[in-house]
Design a protein around this motif. Structure first.
Motif, short mmCIF file in Angstrom:
data_model
loop_
_atom_site.label_atom_id
_atom_site.label_comp_id
_atom_site.label_asym_id
_atom_site.label_seq_id
_atom_site.Cartn_x
_atom_site.Cartn_y
_atom_site.Cartn_z
N TYR A 1 0.87 -1.17 0.00
CA TYR A 1 0.00 0.00 0.00
C TYR A 1 0.91 1.23 0.00
CZ TYR A 1 -3.75 3.22 1.26
OH TYR A 1 -4.65 4.26 1.26
N TYR A 2 0.97 1.88 -1.15
CA TYR A 2 1.88 3.01 -1.36
C TYR A 2 0.99 4.22 -1.65
CZ TYR A 2 5.93 5.50 -3.36
OH TYR A 2 6.93 6.39 -3.65
N TYR A 3 0.97 5.21 -0.73
CA TYR A 3 -0.04 6.26 -0.77
C TYR A 3 0.59 7.62 -0.55
CZ TYR A 3 -4.48 8.63 0.29
OH TYR A 3 -5.56 9.47 0.27
N SER A 4 0.11 8.60 -1.32
CA SER A 4 0.55 9.99 -1.16
C SER A 4 -0.44 10.73 -0.28
CB SER A 4 0.67 10.67 -2.52
OG SER A 4 0.93 12.06 -2.36
N LEU A 5 -0.02 11.11 0.94
CA LEU A 5 -0.88 11.86 1.85
C LEU A 5 -1.09 13.28 1.34
CD1 LEU A 5 0.74 10.68 5.20
CD2 LEU A 5 -1.45 9.90 4.24
N ARG A 6 -0.08 13.82 0.71
CA ARG A 6 -0.16 15.20 0.22
C ARG A 6 -1.19 15.33 -0.90
NH1 ARG A 6 2.88 18.51 -3.59
NH2 ARG A 6 3.09 20.64 -2.81
N ASP A 7 -1.21 14.36 -1.82
CA ASP A 7 -2.12 14.39 -2.96
C ASP A 7 -3.40 13.60 -2.73
OD1 ASP A 7 -0.20 15.85 -4.49
OD2 ASP A 7 0.87 13.98 -4.82
N ARG A 8 -3.45 12.87 -1.59
CA ARG A 8 -4.57 11.99 -1.32
C ARG A 8 -4.80 11.05 -2.50
NH1 ARG A 8 -9.02 15.99 1.66
NH2 ARG A 8 -7.63 16.65 3.37
N GLN A 9 -3.74 10.39 -2.88
CA GLN A 9 -3.74 9.58 -4.10
C GLN A 9 -3.01 8.26 -3.86
OE1 GLN A 9 -4.75 10.27 -7.68
NE2 GLN A 9 -4.47 8.07 -7.42
N LEU A 10 -3.63 7.16 -4.25
CA LEU A 10 -2.95 5.87 -4.24
C LEU A 10 -1.91 5.85 -5.34
CD1 LEU A 10 -2.83 2.89 -3.17
CD2 LEU A 10 -4.42 2.33 -5.03
N LEU A 11 -0.68 5.49 -4.99
CA LEU A 11 0.37 5.36 -5.98
C LEU A 11 0.48 3.93 -6.49
CD1 LEU A 11 3.09 7.57 -4.27
CD2 LEU A 11 1.40 8.23 -5.99
N GLU A 12 0.37 2.98 -5.58
CA GLU A 12 0.35 1.58 -6.00
C GLU A 12 -0.23 0.72 -4.89
OE1 GLU A 12 3.20 -1.61 -8.21
OE2 GLU A 12 4.04 -0.70 -6.41
N GLY A 13 -1.11 -0.19 -5.28
CA GLY A 13 -1.64 -1.18 -4.37
C GLY A 13 -1.44 -2.57 -4.95
N ILE A 14 -0.94 -3.48 -4.13
CA ILE A 14 -0.70 -4.86 -4.55
C ILE A 14 -1.32 -5.79 -3.53
CG2 ILE A 14 1.06 -6.65 -4.89
CD1 ILE A 14 2.92 -4.60 -6.00
N ALA A 15 -2.02 -6.80 -4.00
CA ALA A 15 -2.52 -7.87 -3.14
C ALA A 15 -2.34 -9.18 -3.89
CB ALA A 15 -3.99 -7.65 -2.78
#
Length: 789
Positions: free
Chosen positions: A688-702
């Motif tokens: 779970y790779y997330y940008s708090l500044r942009d409120r944007q998911l950068l990458e999600g893997i499951a």
């Protein structure tokens, strides 16, 4: 009887051929495979003497309980054993007719060498006609994993055939997969085999049937099909790639890769490689005529571009493709030519096709070509570079200048024990179709005195830097001078001490070090507002910048400075194994004068103190470690950077990583990734790779993966940022790996290795590979055989 041994290595050759196309970048993990002998070791076989390469030089010894018959037709019976070097042949009864060349080994035929063990009911043949027949064969590879059998084997010279042959790397009592062929024809001279009516079974389920296919039985390269790659994504739909390999010559080959994407159409990829005594190169090309997705989106894209002010030239092309050539060629002495040439059909090509692991594709594609040389104390080069736009949201003006050409030389040589002299020089012509251009020469000779002892070092250094320009009319009109220049001296002193002592913490013995360091820099002020900016920008403030003589990249600006860096580092090293328990560093720059040199938009560095730079890491125990970096600006009482990272190892394979990164006015991100073993065979992976500044998911893997003794299956779902507009893409990828044979599907293992640091435990001790290219490895065909040197 020595000739009778000649037929026996044939099953080994055939067994190896069944796995000949398995190309492994790393050794297989067989930890879940307890060694189970498909053919147990022979009690009457002695320790082998020598190797396969020396066996022909060894004498043949034969023994048995009884010897009967005549001299021309001896008969050995009871515990018959033949030995030669690493070879052993045992049987109940052996008969040989020296007049006709006929032989018969009957009852419990056993063969062993350094590479395999084999048992059979009987072996019969004729040495004069070089014909042989072996019945009911079972074999086990010793030098590598693999076992199987054959109903019988027939051989005539270099030609042979196996009937009812099988191969697997699984234990005999747990056949997760098995390759079975009705008949396999072998030509040992040509190094080829042909399997007929071959079936691949996973468990008891047949998953692949091939009525006829050729394959190699040795390391010689052969033309044929490579393993396909299959994936499913929201942008491409069902994606199937089938590489076809062509062995054109010992030193060059080609691979064609037809690719079917249900959302886009049919794409053809090609790769050509060559290798000579003085050079090598690789040419890649992909072409997709009439992209169906482009046809559907072109009208919407035109409206979007007009609404947002994007250049209509950046729209997707109807016919899409890319070209790349990388190569090097030795010239003379220590000089060589190198090239890295790239071209894409439109600025959205990488976004649509690269599937980059870090989400965003690069905003430009760079090409370089040049001649480079190096020696003991010097390196030099003459090269040219060109940038092509790869981000449709930008205009060509955003690209850096091309360098057409650039020449540089770096020289540094010691003279005696206390003196070192050197030179950094560069001459470059900058060109840009939409921006003003010019030429620049940068010349920086220096001299230093590297003084050092067992617990200290001190290096005074004096340099002189000259930078001169020849500018185009547009820049001349703006700056008021067609040949501005800058000249100034640079003086620095770098000094440090090393202290260490024995320490004991919790019953453990440690070596405790203390390493203070000073770095003084003095550079007089020169007005540089009349100089252009071609390739220069401020560097990101970090620990390394505490000890540099310029805070800018490129030569268009040289900082003025009267400053002193005070820094200290300390470490705790466990003496039992050298492992680092603790490391901590703290440093700050004291500015004695204001630094007035700036670039547009930059605030001048005022007199006073820089931000504190701190970095620390601590191993709580052998499984849990934590690290942090921090920058605090005392002048504004604010943090400029904060980074926290922790890692926990689970069992022998599992790992959990958690990181937080903050840089003022730039980014704030969290990154959580893990490999969690559920059982010895099952494990979960995620990110779970997330940008708090942009409120944007950068990458999600499951994902879920199953790793058995001889087989692995990985199912991975991904949602990732695919462009700078914040649009996301989805993909589901399935990889099935038959250990010792190969894998089918996209390289999910490689993707997880890049996303989860420590996916392979040994990666924790290696520098991660660069991802600067922005191209995902899935778009390269890494399965082609190596070219012969």
């Amino acid at each position: 009887m020595r000739k009778a041994l000649r037929l026996l290595p044939l099953p080994f050759c055939i067994a190896m051929s069944l796995a000949a196309q398995a190309a492994e970048d790393r050794p297989e993990d067989w930890r879940l495979c307890p060694i189970q002998d498909a053919v147990p070791a022979f009690a009457d076989a002695q320790q082998p003497v020598g190797s396969a390469e020396t066996r022909t030089e060894q004498p043949t010894d034969i023994e048995g309980d009884q010897l009967a018959g005549t001299e021309a037709r001896p008969e050995f019976e009871g515990n018959v054993a033949l030995r030669r070097g690493d070879q052993f042949l045992g049987t109940n009864k052996l008969t040989f007719d020296s007049d006709t060349g006929h032989y018969l080994a009957d009852g419990s035929v056993r063969y062993q060498d350094s590479g395999m063990r084999l048992v059979a009911d009987s072996a019969e043949g004729n040495q004069n006609t070089d014909t042989h027949n072996i019945q009911d064969v079972r074999y086990q590879l010793v030098s590598r994993r693999g076992n199987g059998g054959a109903e019988h084997i027939e051989m005539h010279g270099s030609q042979g055939a196996l009937y009812g042959a099988t191969y697997s790397t699984c234990p005999p009592d747990d056949r997760n997969w098995e390759l079975r062929a009705q008949r396999i024809d072998i030509d040992t001279d040509a190094g080829t085999g042909v399997a007929r009516n071959a079936i691949l079974r996973v468990g008891k389920v047949p998953v692949l049937y091939v009525p006829w296919f050729p394959f190699p039985i040795d390391n010689r390269r052969r033309s044929g099909l490579l393993y396909p790659r299959i994936s499913l994504s929201g942008r491409n739909g069902f994606d199937y790639r089938q590489p076809i390999y062509f062995n054109l010559a010992p030193n060059y080959d080609a691979t064609l890769t037809p690719r079917l994407m249900t959302q886009r159409g049919f794409q053809l990829g090609a790769q050509f490689r060559y290798l000579t005594e003085t050079g090598r190169g690789t040419l890649d090309f992909d072409y997709l005529p009439s992209d169906k997705l482009t046809e559907r989106e072109r009208d919407e894209e035109t409206a979007e571009f007009l609404a947002n002010g994007y250049s209509l030239d950046n729209r997707r092309s109807e016919n899409r493709g890319h070209f790349r050539f990388t190569g090097q060629q030795d010239l003379f002495g220590s000089w060589e030519a190198r090239a890295n040439l790239n071209w894409i059909s439109d600025p959205r090509y990488l976004e649509d096709f690269s599937n980059n692991i870090d989400g965003l594709s690069p905003y430009s594609v760079r090409s370089d070509i040049g001649v480079y040389g190096h020696g003991l104390y010097w390196d030099a080069g003459v090269m040219a570079s060109h940038q092509q736009l790869a981000d449709y949201t930008l205009r060509e003006r955003a690209l850096p200048h091309d360098r057409l050409p650039r020449a540089y030389v770096r020289w540094e040589q010691p003279f005696g024990r206390w003196l070192t002299a050197g030179l950094d020089a560069e001459a470059v012509r900058f060109y840009h179709p939409d921006k003003a251009s010019g030429s620049r020469m940068d010349f920086k000779p220096f001299i230093s005195m590297p003084l050092a002892g067992a617990s200290w070092f001190m290096t005074p250094k004096l340099a002189w830097r000259y930078t001169g320009y020849r500018l185009d009319d547009e820049l001349t009109a703006r700056l008021g001078d067609d040949a501005p220049d800058r000249s100034l001296p640079i003086a620095s002193l770098d000094a440090g001490l090393f202290f260490d002592r024995e320490a004991s913490i919790g019953g453990e013995s440690y070596l405790h070090t203390l390493e203070p360091r000073l770095f003084y820099l003095r550079v007089p002020y020169r007005d540089q507002s009349g100089l252009p900016l071609f390739d220069t920008r401020p560097m990101t403030f970090s620990w390394g910048q505490l000890f540099r003589d310029n805070r800018y990249t490129g030569a268009d600006r040289q900082t003025d400075a009267n400053q002193l860096t005070l820094a200290v580092s300390t470490r705790l090293l466990r003496q039992s194994d050298g492992r680092e328990k603790l490391s901590a560093s703290l440093g700050q720059i004291r500015y004695f004068d204001e630094s007035r040199v700036t670039v547009p938009g930059e605030v001048a560095v005022e007199r006073g103190k820089s931000a504190w730079v701190a970095d620390t890491s601590y191993a709580i125990n052998d499984r849990w470690s934590i690290g942090a970096s921090y920058q605090w600006d005392p002048k504004f009482r604010r943090k400029d950077l904060a980074s926290v990272r922790t890692r926990y190892l689970i069992g022998d394979d599992g790992i959990v990583n958690l990181g937080y990164r903050y840089r003022r006015n730039l980014l704030e991100q969290v990154d959580f990734n893990f490999l969690y073993p559920l059982t010895p065979a099952w494990s979960m992976v995620g990110r779970y790779y997330y940008s708090l500044r942009d409120r944007q998911l950068l990458e999600g893997i499951a994902g879920l993966q199953w790793d058995s003794c001889c087989m692995a299956v990985r199912l991975v779902g991904r949602r990732y940022l695919r462009n700078r507009e914040g649009e996301l893409n989805n993909s589901i990828q399935l990889e099935i790996e038959l250990k010792g044979l190969g894998s089918a599907g996209p390289d999910t293992e490689g993707r997880l290795r890049r996303a989860i640091l420590g996916y392979y435990r040994e990666d924790l001790y290696l520098v991660p590979p660069s991802q600067a290219s922005g191209n995902d490895d899935d778009d390269q065909d890494d399965t082609s055989p190596d070219l012969m040197p």
